[in-house]
Design an enzyme around this catalytic site. Structure first.
Site, short mmCIF file in Angstrom:
data_model
loop_
_atom_site.label_atom_id
_atom_site.label_comp_id
_atom_site.label_asym_id
_atom_site.label_seq_id
_atom_site.Cartn_x
_atom_site.Cartn_y
_atom_site.Cartn_z
N CYS A 1 0.92 -0.91 -0.23
CA CYS A 1 0.06 -0.05 0.08
C CYS A 1 1.06 1.39 -0.29
CB CYS A 1 -1.11 0.07 1.59
SG CYS A 1 -1.94 1.53 1.08
N CYS B 1 -7.17 -3.05 6.53
CA CYS B 1 -7.71 -2.54 5.84
C CYS B 1 -8.97 -3.75 5.39
CB CYS B 1 -8.09 -1.70 6.08
SG CYS B 1 -7.32 -1.50 3.95
#
Length: 352
Positions: free
Chosen positions: A95, A192
């Site tokens: 990410c 997440c």
């Protein structure tokens, strides 16, 4: 003053970072990266509202950038592929590498921002030789240099990390003094897109395919039982194996996707003296010409260990530890340190 695009997650760290930069006189623009559509632990509607309220209080513009397609391709798909190939990935590194310090930086270019900024606990400075250096955050309990090892020289030169020289307690104090709604907000700990930790369930949901069962075998090749599918296991795992009746505890020692086999062994079987890593990124040096001494971390919560590193070719290093290390895991990152400075790192592809 220079214009900076600040990644605001709705958490206390990025909010404090925004205030610090605004207080220093930067022309600040706040933005949240919408990465995932599920109600996970980040970029939810509630988080976006928290970030928007902080930006309003600071008097700076605020935007939400929809990067869900990029996130699926660069993070979730890589995560799935790694598990299917017997590796254990670190999606936070991907990410940072492909979204926060690549896609976000390109969006900064589009709105003519010289810099980007985040609330990471790490430090960036320029060395005497002109190279940009990445160093540990002052707060050792929050240091995030490990997950930033893939940053390039250009990214380092254009990134501001205002929290790098602060303790977490100082950051919360700043947020409280400014009356930010998230001053006492808990830190996000989960991935997440898998807030409940059910990684195998996420993989099966995204692929629409149930993992194929196979055999547990011992290190001699004897069948010990049946497993639920290789995506359920990672090196060092003890719980959830469903294998009983052994005098000594069994651990996952290796995942072999080609034969759909999970190798189990004792604790001693988990130790290795060396590893090979590829897809390397070097920061403090352009190349490791001769073997050098470093301290190496083989996972985020792993204590650094003294080692020697060789560069085998343009994209491969070998790291040999002074003492054998437990559960060196394919797919995780090995990050090399010289004191507080990040030398570089790469993705573990095997151990010896």
């Amino acid at each position: 003053m220079d214009k900076v695009l600040i990644a605001m997650s709705g958490g206390v760290d990025s909010s404090a970072a925004a205030w610090i930069l605004k207080d220093k006189g930067f022309d600040c623009v706040g933005a949240m990266m919408k990465l995932y559509d599920g109600e996970g632990s980040c970029c939810s509607l509630a988080d976006a509202e928290d970030a928007r309220l902080v930006a309003f209080r600071l008097g700076i513009p605020f935007y939400v950038f929809n990067f869900t397609g990029d996130f699926t391709e660069q993070v979730i798909d890589r995560f799935i592929c790694a598990y299917q190939n017997g590796a254990t990935p670190n999606p936070c590194i991907d990410c940072n590498r492909y979204l926060k310090f690549d896609r976000f930086l390109r969006r900064a270019d589009e709105i003519e921002c010289k810099y980007i900024a985040t609330g990471h606990y790490a430090q960036i400075e320029q060395g005497e030789n002109g190279r940009w250096l990445l160093k540990k955050g002052l707060d050792s309990s929050k240091d995030q240099s490990y997950v930033l090892y893939a940053m390039t020289q250009e990214q380092l030169s254009r990134t501001l990390l205002p929290l790098g020289g602060m303790e977490k307690s100082e950051v919360r104090k700043v947020a409280a003094e400014q009356g930010f709604i998230n001053a006492d907000k808990k830190d996000s700990q989960d991935i997440c897109f898998a807030p409940d930790g059910d990684y195998a369930g996420v993989i099966e949901e995204h692929t629409g395919t149930k993992a194929e069962a196979g055999f547990f075998k011992d290190t001699a090749g004897n069948i010990l039982g049946e497993h639920k599918g290789i995506i359920h296991y990672t090196v060092g795992q003890r719980k959830g194996l469903g294998i009983g009746g052994n005098a000594e505890p069994l651990y996952v020692c290796e995942v072999r996707p080609q034969s759909n086999t999970v190798i189990l062994g004792g604790n001693d079987d988990l130790y290795s003296k060396a590893l090979i890593a590829n897809d390397i990124n070097l920061i403090s040096v352009d190349r490791i010409g001769e073997p050098i001494r470093v301290n190496a971390k083989i996972r985020y919560r792993h204590a650094e260990q003294p080692a020697t590193v060789w560069q085998i070719d343009d994209d491969t290093i070998k790291v040999e530890f002074d003492e054998p290390q437990r559960a060196i895991t394919k797919g995780q990152a090995v990050v090399l340190y010289d004191g507080d400075m990040v030398v570089g790192g790469g993705t573990i592809v095997g151990s010896e």
